[in-house]
Design a protein around this motif. Sequence first.
Motif, PDB file in Angstrom:
ATOM      1  N   LEU A 113     -54.178 -43.760   4.133  1.00 54.99           N
ATOM      2  CA  LEU A 113     -54.062 -43.671   5.482  1.00 54.99           C
ATOM      3  C   LEU A 113     -52.320 -43.563   5.697  1.00 54.99           C
ATOM      4  O   LEU A 113     -52.152 -42.737   6.584  1.00 54.99           O
ATOM      5  CB  LEU A 113     -54.257 -44.768   6.154  1.00 54.99           C
ATOM      6  CG  LEU A 113     -55.933 -44.939   6.277  1.00 54.99           C
ATOM      7  CD1 LEU A 113     -56.173 -46.455   6.928  1.00 54.99           C
ATOM      8  CD2 LEU A 113     -56.411 -44.155   7.310  1.00 54.99           C
ATOM      9  N   SER A 114     -51.293 -44.323   5.023  1.00 57.54           N
ATOM     10  CA  SER A 114     -49.998 -44.141   4.996  1.00 57.54           C
ATOM     11  C   SER A 114     -49.658 -42.569   4.640  1.00 57.54           C
ATOM     12  O   SER A 114     -48.813 -42.222   5.498  1.00 57.54           O
ATOM     13  CB  SER A 114     -49.445 -44.965   4.162  1.00 57.54           C
ATOM     14  OG  SER A 114     -48.164 -45.215   4.311  1.00 57.54           O
ATOM     15  N   GLN A 115     -50.170 -42.133   3.876  1.00 56.70           N
ATOM     16  CA  GLN A 115     -49.700 -40.606   3.726  1.00 56.70           C
ATOM     17  C   GLN A 115     -49.944 -39.707   4.641  1.00 56.70           C
ATOM     18  O   GLN A 115     -49.224 -38.821   4.967  1.00 56.70           O
ATOM     19  CB  GLN A 115     -50.612 -40.067   2.245  1.00 56.70           C
ATOM     20  CG  GLN A 115     -50.121 -40.877   0.905  1.00 56.70           C
ATOM     21  CD  GLN A 115     -50.958 -40.522  -0.131  1.00 56.70           C
ATOM     22  OE1 GLN A 115     -51.644 -39.699  -0.057  1.00 56.70           O
ATOM     23  NE2 GLN A 115     -50.312 -41.021  -1.407  1.00 56.70           N
ATOM     24  N   THR A 116     -51.354 -39.748   5.282  1.00 59.05           N
ATOM     25  CA  THR A 116     -51.622 -38.999   6.543  1.00 59.05           C
ATOM     26  C   THR A 116     -50.756 -39.435   7.648  1.00 59.05           C
ATOM     27  O   THR A 116     -50.287 -38.468   8.447  1.00 59.05           O
ATOM     28  CB  THR A 116     -53.060 -39.171   6.444  1.00 59.05           C
ATOM     29  OG1 THR A 116     -53.907 -38.819   5.554  1.00 59.05           O
ATOM     30  CG2 THR A 116     -53.625 -38.290   7.899  1.00 59.05           C
ATOM     31  N   LEU A 117     -50.527 -40.678   7.943  1.00 59.72           N
ATOM     32  CA  LEU A 117     -49.584 -41.007   9.152  1.00 59.72           C
ATOM     33  C   LEU A 117     -48.430 -40.298   9.328  1.00 59.72           C
ATOM     34  O   LEU A 117     -47.739 -40.197  10.432  1.00 59.72           O
ATOM     35  CB  LEU A 117     -49.619 -42.550   9.306  1.00 59.72           C
ATOM     36  CG  LEU A 117     -50.779 -43.417   9.531  1.00 59.72           C
ATOM     37  CD1 LEU A 117     -50.747 -44.647   9.329  1.00 59.72           C
ATOM     38  CD2 LEU A 117     -51.056 -42.757  11.046  1.00 59.72           C
ATOM     39  N   ARG A 118     -47.775 -40.136   7.963  1.00 63.39           N
ATOM     40  CA  ARG A 118     -46.459 -39.581   7.814  1.00 63.39           C
ATOM     41  C   ARG A 118     -46.479 -38.231   8.375  1.00 63.39           C
ATOM     42  O   ARG A 118     -45.051 -37.930   9.053  1.00 63.39           O
ATOM     43  CB  ARG A 118     -45.877 -39.577   6.343  1.00 63.39           C
ATOM     44  CG  ARG A 118     -45.468 -40.609   5.477  1.00 63.39           C
ATOM     45  CD  ARG A 118     -45.054 -40.353   4.496  1.00 63.39           C
ATOM     46  NE  ARG A 118     -44.841 -41.758   3.746  1.00 63.39           N
ATOM     47  CZ  ARG A 118     -45.685 -42.021   2.656  1.00 63.39           C
ATOM     48  NH1 ARG A 118     -46.561 -41.313   2.208  1.00 63.39           N
ATOM     49  NH2 ARG A 118     -45.476 -43.222   2.044  1.00 63.39           N
ATOM     50  N   LYS A 119     -47.531 -37.637   8.584  1.00 62.71           N
ATOM     51  CA  LYS A 119     -47.622 -36.343   9.233  1.00 62.71           C
ATOM     52  C   LYS A 119     -47.217 -36.475  10.755  1.00 62.71           C
ATOM     53  O   LYS A 119     -46.924 -35.256  11.268  1.00 62.71           O
ATOM     54  CB  LYS A 119     -48.715 -35.595   8.933  1.00 62.71           C
ATOM     55  CG  LYS A 119     -48.916 -35.378   7.254  1.00 62.71           C
ATOM     56  CD  LYS A 119     -50.224 -34.759   7.176  1.00 62.71           C
ATOM     57  CE  LYS A 119     -50.780 -34.712   5.696  1.00 62.71           C
ATOM     58  NZ  LYS A 119     -51.954 -34.293   5.323  1.00 62.71           N
ATOM     59  N   TYR A 120     -47.533 -37.361  11.287  1.00 62.05           N
ATOM     60  CA  TYR A 120     -47.442 -37.675  12.818  1.00 62.05           C
ATOM     61  C   TYR A 120     -46.278 -38.143  13.249  1.00 62.05           C
ATOM     62  O   TYR A 120     -45.954 -39.652  13.258  1.00 62.05           O
ATOM     63  CB  TYR A 120     -48.675 -38.280  13.184  1.00 62.05           C
ATOM     64  CG  TYR A 120     -49.985 -37.522  12.916  1.00 62.05           C
ATOM     65  CD1 TYR A 120     -50.484 -36.621  13.790  1.00 62.05           C
ATOM     66  CD2 TYR A 120     -50.825 -37.958  11.770  1.00 62.05           C
ATOM     67  CE1 TYR A 120     -51.565 -35.687  13.374  1.00 62.05           C
ATOM     68  CE2 TYR A 120     -51.855 -36.979  11.370  1.00 62.05           C
ATOM     69  CZ  TYR A 120     -52.338 -36.153  12.289  1.00 62.05           C
ATOM     70  OH  TYR A 120     -53.081 -35.263  11.700  1.00 62.05           O
ATOM     71  N   ASN A 151     -51.576 -37.089  21.359  1.00 65.44           N
ATOM     72  CA  ASN A 151     -52.207 -36.933  20.152  1.00 65.44           C
ATOM     73  C   ASN A 151     -52.998 -37.880  19.639  1.00 65.44           C
ATOM     74  O   ASN A 151     -53.423 -37.730  18.427  1.00 65.44           O
ATOM     75  CB  ASN A 151     -50.868 -36.567  19.223  1.00 65.44           C
ATOM     76  CG  ASN A 151     -51.317 -34.981  18.247  1.00 65.44           C
ATOM     77  OD1 ASN A 151     -52.318 -34.393  18.626  1.00 65.44           O
ATOM     78  ND2 ASN A 151     -50.795 -34.876  17.340  1.00 65.44           N
ATOM     79  N   GLU A 152     -53.536 -38.831  20.240  1.00 64.64           N
ATOM     80  CA  GLU A 152     -54.231 -39.789  19.802  1.00 64.64           C
ATOM     81  C   GLU A 152     -55.506 -39.256  19.173  1.00 64.64           C
ATOM     82  O   GLU A 152     -56.091 -39.811  17.970  1.00 64.64           O
ATOM     83  CB  GLU A 152     -54.816 -40.921  20.674  1.00 64.64           C
ATOM     84  CG  GLU A 152     -53.519 -41.666  21.257  1.00 64.64           C
ATOM     85  CD  GLU A 152     -52.518 -41.015  22.581  1.00 64.64           C
ATOM     86  OE1 GLU A 152     -52.982 -39.911  23.079  1.00 64.64           O
ATOM     87  OE2 GLU A 152     -52.040 -41.799  23.090  1.00 64.64           O
ATOM     88  N   ARG A 153     -56.371 -38.253  19.757  1.00 68.30           N
ATOM     89  CA  ARG A 153     -57.559 -37.870  19.154  1.00 68.30           C
ATOM     90  C   ARG A 153     -57.408 -37.350  17.935  1.00 68.30           C
ATOM     91  O   ARG A 153     -58.237 -37.279  16.935  1.00 68.30           O
ATOM     92  CB  ARG A 153     -58.230 -37.097  20.282  1.00 68.30           C
ATOM     93  CG  ARG A 153     -58.827 -37.791  21.336  1.00 68.30           C
ATOM     94  CD  ARG A 153     -59.435 -36.674  22.439  1.00 68.30           C
ATOM     95  NE  ARG A 153     -59.950 -37.382  23.496  1.00 68.30           N
ATOM     96  CZ  ARG A 153     -61.407 -37.717  23.683  1.00 68.30           C
ATOM     97  NH1 ARG A 153     -62.125 -37.070  23.076  1.00 68.30           N
ATOM     98  NH2 ARG A 153     -61.612 -38.313  24.894  1.00 68.30           N
ATOM     99  N   THR A 154     -56.352 -36.333  17.902  1.00 64.76           N
ATOM    100  CA  THR A 154     -55.896 -35.711  16.384  1.00 64.76           C
ATOM    101  C   THR A 154     -55.588 -36.632  15.363  1.00 64.76           C
ATOM    102  O   THR A 154     -56.293 -36.336  14.231  1.00 64.76           O
ATOM    103  CB  THR A 154     -54.782 -34.689  16.691  1.00 64.76           C
ATOM    104  OG1 THR A 154     -55.032 -33.716  17.800  1.00 64.76           O
ATOM    105  CG2 THR A 154     -54.519 -33.946  15.472  1.00 64.76           C
ATOM    106  N   ILE A 155     -54.792 -37.844  15.645  1.00 62.97           N
ATOM    107  CA  ILE A 155     -54.545 -38.703  14.887  1.00 62.97           C
ATOM    108  C   ILE A 155     -55.727 -39.431  14.292  1.00 62.97           C
ATOM    109  O   ILE A 155     -56.044 -39.777  13.120  1.00 62.97           O
ATOM    110  CB  ILE A 155     -53.457 -39.712  15.369  1.00 62.97           C
ATOM    111  CG1 ILE A 155     -52.212 -39.046  15.555  1.00 62.97           C
ATOM    112  CG2 ILE A 155     -53.279 -40.880  14.426  1.00 62.97           C
ATOM    113  CD1 ILE A 155     -51.238 -39.729  16.527  1.00 62.97           C
ATOM    114  N   ALA A 156     -56.539 -39.948  15.298  1.00 67.21           N
ATOM    115  CA  ALA A 156     -57.951 -40.717  15.138  1.00 67.21           C
ATOM    116  C   ALA A 156     -58.829 -39.814  14.031  1.00 67.21           C
ATOM    117  O   ALA A 156     -59.194 -40.377  13.111  1.00 67.21           O
ATOM    118  CB  ALA A 156     -58.726 -41.078  16.375  1.00 67.21           C
TER     119      ALA A 156
END
Length: 132
Positions: free
Chosen positions: A48-55, A86-91
Amino acid sequence: MKRIAILIFAMSIVFSVMASPIDELHVPDTQFIAEKTGQAETELKQKLSQTLRKYAQVESAYLVLVAYPNADTPSVALCIRAKTGNERTIAKAMGGDFSSMFNAAQALDIMFVSSEQEEKIKRVAKPLYVRS
């Protein structure tokens, strides 16, 4: 089928994701109990941390055991502090990471929390991600 609920407290909206559709729910008075720990959770936190960096709008995130009003058992929630948008995209991205690691019987709630709620979360959990 995996169930992923997305909760946005700044707007008092909960999004519930089952496979691809997203439903909105309202969930007040959530209690943050403890950090969710374990080997599988550690691997999930890393992913999750790796993906969160993109936002860029994501400021921090926590994996927490939560209690909802009128619920019999606690739930696991990914609590995200982010600027609005961008909540939906992140979720969906978080749901994809979760789905790639856990079977259909497992559930994850995704909450977009306020700064006040984050302060409550900090009392019981360490962040899995903090924007530097």
